[in-house]
Design a protein around this motif. Structure first.
Motif, PDB file in Angstrom:
ATOM      1  N   MET A   1       0.831  -1.168   0.000  1.00 53.51           N
ATOM      2  CA  MET A   1       0.000   0.000   0.000  1.00 53.51           C
ATOM      3  C   MET A   1       0.885   1.244   0.000  1.00 53.51           C
ATOM      4  SD  MET A   1      -3.280   0.665   2.474  1.00 53.51           S
ATOM      5  CE  MET A   1      -3.765  -1.046   2.442  1.00 53.51           C
ATOM      6  N   GLY A   2       0.436   2.301  -0.650  1.00 54.56           N
ATOM      7  CA  GLY A   2       1.217   3.526  -0.749  1.00 54.56           C
ATOM      8  C   GLY A   2       1.110   4.389   0.490  1.00 54.56           C
ATOM      9  N   ILE A   3       1.976   5.369   0.563  1.00 55.70           N
ATOM     10  CA  ILE A   3       2.015   6.249   1.722  1.00 55.70           C
ATOM     11  C   ILE A   3       0.730   7.059   1.843  1.00 55.70           C
ATOM     12  CG2 ILE A   3       3.252   8.114   0.534  1.00 55.70           C
ATOM     13  CD1 ILE A   3       3.686   7.080   4.191  1.00 55.70           C
ATOM     14  N   THR A   4       0.150   7.493   0.728  1.00 61.42           N
ATOM     15  CA  THR A   4      -1.095   8.263   0.813  1.00 61.42           C
ATOM     16  C   THR A   4      -2.237   7.407   1.345  1.00 61.42           C
ATOM     17  OG1 THR A   4      -1.558   7.860  -1.517  1.00 61.42           O
ATOM     18  CG2 THR A   4      -0.487   9.933  -0.967  1.00 61.42           C
ATOM     19  N   ALA A   5      -2.279   6.148   0.967  1.00 66.88           N
ATOM     20  CA  ALA A   5      -3.312   5.248   1.492  1.00 66.88           C
ATOM     21  C   ALA A   5      -3.134   5.054   2.998  1.00 66.88           C
ATOM     22  CB  ALA A   5      -3.268   3.910   0.774  1.00 66.88           C
ATOM     23  N   ASP A   6      -1.903   4.952   3.445  1.00 71.21           N
ATOM     24  CA  ASP A   6      -1.636   4.819   4.877  1.00 71.21           C
ATOM     25  C   ASP A   6      -2.065   6.068   5.638  1.00 71.21           C
ATOM     26  OD1 ASP A   6      -0.572   2.311   4.448  1.00 71.21           O
ATOM     27  OD2 ASP A   6       1.510   2.993   4.486  1.00 71.21           O
ATOM     28  N   ILE A   7      -1.788   7.226   5.074  1.00 71.32           N
ATOM     29  CA  ILE A   7      -2.180   8.476   5.722  1.00 71.32           C
ATOM     30  C   ILE A   7      -3.699   8.611   5.735  1.00 71.32           C
ATOM     31  CG2 ILE A   7      -2.124  10.993   5.504  1.00 71.32           C
ATOM     32  CD1 ILE A   7       0.776  10.678   4.501  1.00 71.32           C
TER      33      ILE A   7
END
Length: 78
Positions: A1-7
């Motif tokens: 998963m990408g960083i934006t999805a994590d945020i």
């Protein structure tokens, strides 16, 4: 998963809103200086640190502490 999805997981109300736009950058000495502003948040994962800003297209402004929003009447789900 990408960083934006994590945020986005941290954004309880805004995470699935089409009006929510994220700007994310990797932390360094220069960006750490501006991260003290109230409209910039910090996200840490493993050994990396990221700064991000949440912009609401409905209100047309950056959202300070967006992760603490409880209700938004302008929310439109994706």
């Amino acid at each position: 998963m990408g960083i934006t999805a994590d945020i986005r997981k941290e954004l309880t109300v805004c995470h699935d809103c089409v009006n929510c736009k994220l700007v994310v950058w990797l932390s360094d000495d220069d960006s750490d200086k501006i991260a003290d502003r109230n409209d910039i948040s910090t996200y840490r994962i493993n050994d990396e640190k990221y700064h991000y800003a949440v912009h609401c297209s409905w209100l047309k402004q950056k959202m300070p502490v967006a992760e603490k929003i409880l209700k938004c009447e302008g929310k439109k789900q994706q």
